[in-house]
Design a protein around this motif. Structure first.
Motif, PDB file in Angstrom:
ATOM      1  N   MET A   1       0.840  -1.198   0.000  1.00 56.93           N
ATOM      2  CA  MET A   1       0.000   0.000   0.000  1.00 56.93           C
ATOM      3  C   MET A   1       0.879   1.254   0.000  1.00 56.93           C
ATOM      4  N   THR A   2       0.554   2.199  -0.877  1.00 57.52           N
ATOM      5  CA  THR A   2       1.297   3.450  -0.951  1.00 57.52           C
ATOM      6  C   THR A   2       0.885   4.361   0.203  1.00 57.52           C
ATOM      7  N   LEU A   3       1.868   4.882   0.924  1.00 61.59           N
ATOM      8  CA  LEU A   3       1.619   5.766   2.049  1.00 61.59           C
ATOM      9  C   LEU A   3       1.895   7.216   1.658  1.00 61.59           C
ATOM     10  N   VAL A   4       1.332   8.129   2.435  1.00 54.28           N
ATOM     11  CA  VAL A   4       1.620   9.547   2.272  1.00 54.28           C
ATOM     12  C   VAL A   4       2.445   9.984   3.473  1.00 54.28           C
ATOM     13  N   ILE A   5       3.623  10.514   3.203  1.00 52.98           N
ATOM     14  CA  ILE A   5       4.553  10.893   4.262  1.00 52.98           C
ATOM     15  C   ILE A   5       4.956  12.345   4.076  1.00 52.98           C
ATOM     16  N   GLY A  32      10.422   6.162  -3.696  1.00 59.00           N
ATOM     17  CA  GLY A  32      10.295   5.114  -4.698  1.00 59.00           C
ATOM     18  C   GLY A  32       9.057   4.264  -4.502  1.00 59.00           C
ATOM     19  N   LYS A  33       8.542   4.254  -3.271  1.00 59.85           N
ATOM     20  CA  LYS A  33       7.343   3.441  -3.014  1.00 59.85           C
ATOM     21  C   LYS A  33       6.201   4.232  -2.364  1.00 59.85           C
ATOM     22  N   ASP A  34       6.503   5.369  -1.766  1.00 59.75           N
ATOM     23  CA  ASP A  34       5.477   6.155  -1.094  1.00 59.75           C
ATOM     24  C   ASP A  34       5.446   7.588  -1.640  1.00 59.75           C
ATOM     25  N   ARG A  35       4.361   8.304  -1.356  1.00 58.81           N
ATOM     26  CA  ARG A  35       4.216   9.703  -1.768  1.00 58.81           C
ATOM     27  C   ARG A  35       4.812  10.589  -0.668  1.00 58.81           C
ATOM     28  N   VAL A  36       5.771  11.421  -1.027  1.00 57.91           N
ATOM     29  CA  VAL A  36       6.505  12.217  -0.049  1.00 57.91           C
ATOM     30  C   VAL A  36       6.375  13.706  -0.355  1.00 57.91           C
ATOM     31  N   VAL A  37       6.075  14.474   0.667  1.00 57.66           N
ATOM     32  CA  VAL A  37       6.087  15.939   0.580  1.00 57.66           C
ATOM     33  C   VAL A  37       7.110  16.445   1.588  1.00 57.66           C
ATOM     34  N   ALA A 185       0.260  17.912   6.443  1.00 58.07           N
ATOM     35  CA  ALA A 185      -0.028  16.493   6.712  1.00 58.07           C
ATOM     36  C   ALA A 185      -1.518  16.262   6.927  1.00 58.07           C
ATOM     37  N   ARG A 186      -2.156  17.158   7.641  1.00 52.00           N
ATOM     38  CA  ARG A 186      -3.610  17.048   7.866  1.00 52.00           C
ATOM     39  C   ARG A 186      -4.366  17.121   6.545  1.00 52.00           C
ATOM     40  N   ALA A 187      -4.006  18.108   5.725  1.00 51.50           N
ATOM     41  CA  ALA A 187      -4.725  18.320   4.466  1.00 51.50           C
ATOM     42  C   ALA A 187      -4.588  17.133   3.522  1.00 51.50           C
ATOM     43  N   LEU A 188      -3.408  16.495   3.558  1.00 48.59           N
ATOM     44  CA  LEU A 188      -3.159  15.347   2.683  1.00 48.59           C
ATOM     45  C   LEU A 188      -3.623  14.026   3.288  1.00 48.59           C
ATOM     46  N   LYS A 189      -4.138  14.095   4.516  1.00 49.25           N
ATOM     47  CA  LYS A 189      -4.514  12.874   5.242  1.00 49.25           C
ATOM     48  C   LYS A 189      -3.321  11.913   5.283  1.00 49.25           C
ATOM     49  N   ALA A 190      -2.180  12.459   5.642  1.00 52.37           N
ATOM     50  CA  ALA A 190      -0.935  11.697   5.639  1.00 52.37           C
ATOM     51  C   ALA A 190      -0.961  10.578   6.670  1.00 52.37           C
ATOM     52  N   ASN A 191      -0.249   9.518   6.352  1.00 58.94           N
ATOM     53  CA  ASN A 191      -0.085   8.425   7.313  1.00 58.94           C
ATOM     54  C   ASN A 191       0.901   8.805   8.402  1.00 58.94           C
ATOM     55  N   THR A 192       1.981   9.490   8.004  1.00 61.03           N
ATOM     56  CA  THR A 192       3.038   9.810   8.958  1.00 61.03           C
ATOM     57  C   THR A 192       3.595  11.207   8.702  1.00 61.03           C
ATOM     58  N   LEU A 193       3.815  11.938   9.782  1.00 62.11           N
ATOM     59  CA  LEU A 193       4.547  13.197   9.745  1.00 62.11           C
ATOM     60  C   LEU A 193       5.875  12.965  10.458  1.00 62.11           C
ATOM     61  N   VAL A 194       6.973  13.204   9.746  1.00 61.20           N
ATOM     62  CA  VAL A 194       8.312  13.038  10.316  1.00 61.20           C
ATOM     63  C   VAL A 194       8.908  14.420  10.546  1.00 61.20           C
ATOM     64  N   LEU A 195       9.221  14.731  11.796  1.00 59.28           N
ATOM     65  CA  LEU A 195       9.842  16.001  12.157  1.00 59.28           C
ATOM     66  C   LEU A 195      11.292  15.723  12.537  1.00 59.28           C
ATOM     67  N   LEU A 196      12.204  16.108  11.654  1.00 59.11           N
ATOM     68  CA  LEU A 196      13.618  15.838  11.891  1.00 59.11           C
ATOM     69  C   LEU A 196      14.282  17.013  12.592  1.00 59.11           C
ATOM     70  N   THR A 197      15.160  16.697  13.525  1.00 56.90           N
ATOM     71  CA  THR A 197      15.844  17.713  14.311  1.00 56.90           C
ATOM     72  C   THR A 197      17.288  17.273  14.545  1.00 56.90           C
ATOM     73  N   ASP A 198      17.975  17.951  15.468  1.00 53.12           N
ATOM     74  CA  ASP A 198      19.383  17.610  15.703  1.00 53.12           C
ATOM     75  C   ASP A 198      19.586  16.777  16.964  1.00 53.12           C
ATOM     76  N   VAL A 199      18.488  16.254  17.531  1.00 56.69           N
ATOM     77  CA  VAL A 199      18.569  15.349  18.680  1.00 56.69           C
ATOM     78  C   VAL A 199      17.793  14.081  18.352  1.00 56.69           C
ATOM     79  N   GLU A 200      17.918  13.067  19.202  1.00 60.34           N
ATOM     80  CA  GLU A 200      17.325  11.757  18.920  1.00 60.34           C
ATOM     81  C   GLU A 200      15.802  11.760  18.933  1.00 60.34           C
TER      82      GLU A 200
END
Length: 272
Positions: A1-5, A32-37, A185-200
């Motif tokens: 299944m294609t995800l929105v990320i 390559g397999k999912d939709r990414v914004v 992410a809300r508007a796209l009904k995304a499966n996952t929101l990834v928030l990258l930062t400089d800590v773990e």
């Protein structure tokens, strides 16, 4: 299944060319397999360029602990120039080098991000007192044109969104990058929101909090610093808007997005 990320990363990651290259390569693999914004920040870069232009930047703190840029008209113009210009195109170029089609777009383009201009801001002044000031050119996002992003995604193009919005009077407004990513992410009904930062991830007493639900996330708001609080608010907004999962993770490791999607970092969901 294609995800929105939806993936958001800030200026500290953009400014490091080696890190940006790794991010781009990982985005290429994931797309390559999912939709990414992609949504990017870059506040530190804006500050540095503004000061070179002779425009010192002013930062304010809200009663809730938010630290933000006070955006007058001149600052708004510099913000748009740097965020929608230099930074946005650097991210696009890095993705093109990684072999994927990418189009840079600000929230102003096509009225992608519509925002309500804040008339007043409540701040904590240098004496620790609450004070109301003019809102300047800062906005609160009220609408995202998901159809515009979907049209690009349908053509196999990764949208790279700069967090600059358009107001009711067609004025350019500064909006927070993390919150912008949450609204996208809300508007796209995304499966996952990834928030990258400089800590773990979310760190409490130097220990990573691996999992949180909405209730625990709200309780954490008073326990984290200014750099993390916007990400927690963004996570809450995303989950309340139907996003399945938010991951706050380090963007400094190899394959940071792949790693985050595997649960490495702080994973936040509605319930446990």
């Amino acid at each position: 299944m294609t995800l929105v990320i939806v993936v958001k990363f800030g200026g500290d990651l953009v400014a490091n060319k080696e890190v940006l290259e790794k991010l781009a390569q990982d985005i290429a693999e994931v797309s390559g397999k999912d939709r990414v914004v992609v949504v990017h920040g870059g506040g530190d870069i804006v500050t540095a360029i503004a000061e070179k232009l002779g425009k010192p930047q002013v930062f304010i703190t809200s009663p809730d602990g938010f630290r933000s840029r006070y955006t007058d008209k001149e600052t708004a113009e510099i913000y748009m120039m740097v965020m929608a210009g230099r930074i946005n195109k650097e991210v696009v170029v890095s993705l093109l080098k990684a072999g994927v089609k990418a189009v840079g777009i600000s929230g102003v383009d096509g009225a992608l991000l519509k925002a309500e201009r804040k008339k007043k801001l409540i701040i904590i002044d240098e004496r620790g007192r609450k004070r109301a000031i003019e809102g300047g050119y800062t906005g609160r996002i009220i609408d995202v044109d998901a159809d515009l992003l979907d049209a690009l995604l349908d053509k196999g193009i990764i949208p790279v969104v700069a967090p600059v919005a358009i107001g009711d009077e067609n004025e350019v407004l500064n909006v927070d990058g993390d919150r912008a990513a949450a609204h996208v992410a809300r508007a796209l009904k995304a499966n996952t929101l990834v928030l990258l930062t400089d800590v773990e991830g979310v760190m409490i007493n130097d220990k990573l909090v691996e999992k949180m639900d909405l209730s625990k996330t709200r309780s954490m708001l008073k326990r984290v610093g200014a750099g993390m609080i916007t990400k927690l608010y963004a996570a809450i907004e995303a989950l309340e808007g139907g996003v399945e999962k938010v991951v706050i993770a380090s963007g400094l490791k190899d394959k940071p997005i792949t790693s985050a999607l595997m649960g490495k970092g702080t994973v936040i969901t509605v319930g446990t």
